[in-house]
Design a protein around this motif. Structure first.
Motif, PDB file in Angstrom:
ATOM      1  N   MET A  63     -24.114  32.962  43.334  1.00 48.56           N
ATOM      2  CA  MET A  63     -23.333  33.734  42.606  1.00 48.56           C
ATOM      3  C   MET A  63     -23.322  34.880  42.724  1.00 48.56           C
ATOM      4  SD  MET A  63     -21.841  30.643  41.771  1.00 48.56           S
ATOM      5  CE  MET A  63     -20.786  31.811  40.211  1.00 48.56           C
ATOM      6  N   GLY A  64     -24.791  35.813  42.768  1.00 49.08           N
ATOM      7  CA  GLY A  64     -24.097  37.194  42.822  1.00 49.08           C
ATOM      8  C   GLY A  64     -24.041  37.657  43.758  1.00 49.08           C
ATOM      9  N   PHE A  65     -24.205  37.308  45.064  1.00 47.52           N
ATOM     10  CA  PHE A  65     -24.225  38.030  46.104  1.00 47.52           C
ATOM     11  C   PHE A  65     -23.764  37.045  47.437  1.00 47.52           C
ATOM     12  CE2 PHE A  65     -28.427  39.450  43.421  1.00 47.52           C
ATOM     13  CZ  PHE A  65     -28.477  40.426  43.441  1.00 47.52           C
ATOM     14  N   GLY A  66     -22.927  37.808  47.787  1.00 44.84           N
ATOM     15  CA  GLY A  66     -22.132  37.721  49.274  1.00 44.84           C
ATOM     16  C   GLY A  66     -22.954  37.247  50.402  1.00 44.84           C
ATOM     17  N   ASP A  67     -23.726  38.072  50.986  1.00 39.53           N
ATOM     18  CA  ASP A  67     -24.282  37.658  52.075  1.00 39.53           C
ATOM     19  C   ASP A  67     -25.373  37.144  51.123  1.00 39.53           C
ATOM     20  OD1 ASP A  67     -25.382  37.197  54.201  1.00 39.53           O
ATOM     21  OD2 ASP A  67     -25.396  40.289  54.841  1.00 39.53           O
TER      22      ASP A  67
END
Length: 350
Positions: A239-243
């Motif tokens: 949820m917190g990091f796109g990659d």
């Protein structure tokens, strides 16, 4: 019922319980295996001193009696101060990379919002965004002697909007520029979180009651949260990091540790205020000062359309959508964020 029938039913029940237990055990093993594989990957941030940067510690007692933890960093005589306002369920430590990059050239003020980090717990009825805006006004009055730039992430951006709504006279002379990162001016209750529309409506319908129940059982839940650390790691990473495939496990652990350190009751106390937040009209106050708006294009918690709505209300603002990035933008893309903050500071230093 015959003895044979009873035995057969007991046997079936036992088989079902055994199968369920085996399924749970297999899921737990799969989870541990997945987390273990992630942690074995090369980690460029493994030696980063997260949580170890320190400044000149101060305490501010707010007008309603809450003790706020404040840290001053950088040269005391710097002509420009940068004030950092962290997000929901985080702490001032979430600005690690920005503090590390800017502390040599600027005077920094970092503070834990009420009930977060090392600040004192507030009552539920004192856990309001407007009250956070008043807290920020008091922090500025006590710890910012000259002009400043305000930087807010997520709930911290909302704190800045509340400040604009309640203390508009500070913007222009005192507050020279603003950066709003992964935040929203309102309508958070309409978020889909990537779910189908029908399911999203159900989630939003049951969420207030569920959060309220969690808050009432907060002490019990907090005693057991450490047991789900692997699950929390995976949720934070997703949820917190796109990659998420390439993000440092150490950075994910750092973010998750801040979230886990926030009491469940605090999560529940602030949830209604976040869902009811509506400060789009207050953005007019920011129009005279340079404003940077940044958001990750994969942010599910404060999606890009929320930043676009703020940019539409602030035509002079610079909107940056960072590719392959999610909500914890200052930890995931620190270089991009740091460059934007330096550019913003230079604009008001001239």
């Amino acid at each position: 019922m015959t003895t044979t029938t009873r035995r057969r039913r007991v046997g079936i029940a036992g088989a079902l319980v055994g199968a369920a237990s085996a399924g749970v055990a297999a899921a737990a093993m799969a989870k541990r295996y997945a987390v273990g594989r992630i942690r074995l990957r090369p980690d460029t941030e493994a030696s980063e001193p997260f949580g170890e940067l320190r400044g000149r510690e101060r305490t501010h007692i707010t007008s309603d009696g809450v003790a706020l933890h404040v840290e001053l960093d950088g040269p005391e005589d710097a002509p420009l101060t940068i004030v950092f306002c962290h997000g929901y369920c985080l702490s001032l430590e979430s600005w690690h990379y920005q503090r590390k990059d800017l502390r040599d050239n600027y005077r920094l003020v970092l503070w834990d919002q009420r009930s977060h980090g090392r600040s004192q717990r507030a009552q539920a009825d004192e856990s309001m965004i407007d009250r956070l805006g008043d807290d920020l006004a008091e922090v500025i009055e006590e710890f910012v002697p000259g002009p400043c730039v305000l930087v807010g992430h997520s709930m911290g951006g909302m704190t800045i909007m509340a400040l604009a709504d309640r203390h508009p006279g500070l913007f222009g002379d005192k507050i020279r520029a603003v950066a709003l990162l992964a935040t929203s001016a309102g309508k958070l209750a309409e978020l889909t979180l990537g779910l189908p529309a029908a399911l999203s409506k159900v989630v939003h319908k049951v969420a207030p009651g569920t959060v309220s129940m969690l808050g009432k059982r907060g002490a019990f839940i907090d005693r057991t949260r450490h047991a789900g650390s692997d699950i929390a790691f995976l949720i934070t990473r997703y949820m917190g990091f796109g990659d998420s495939r390439n993000v440092s496990p150490t950075v994910v652990d750092f973010a998750e540790s801040m979230i886990r350190a926030t009491p469940t009751e605090v999560f529940a106390d602030f949830y209604p205020a976040l869902m009811n937040h509506d400060k789009l009209a207050a953005l007019d106050v920011l129009d005279p000062v340079p404003t940077a708006i940044m958001v990750g294009d994969h942010d599910w918690l404060t999606p890009p359309e929320h930043s676009r709505a703020m940019a539409a209300a602030l035509p002079k603002a610079v909107l940056t959508e960072v590719p392959d990035t999610s909500h914890l933008i200052q930890l995931e893309r620190p270089g991009v964020v740091n460059d934007a903050l330096r550019d913003l500071a230079k604009r008001v230093e001239l």
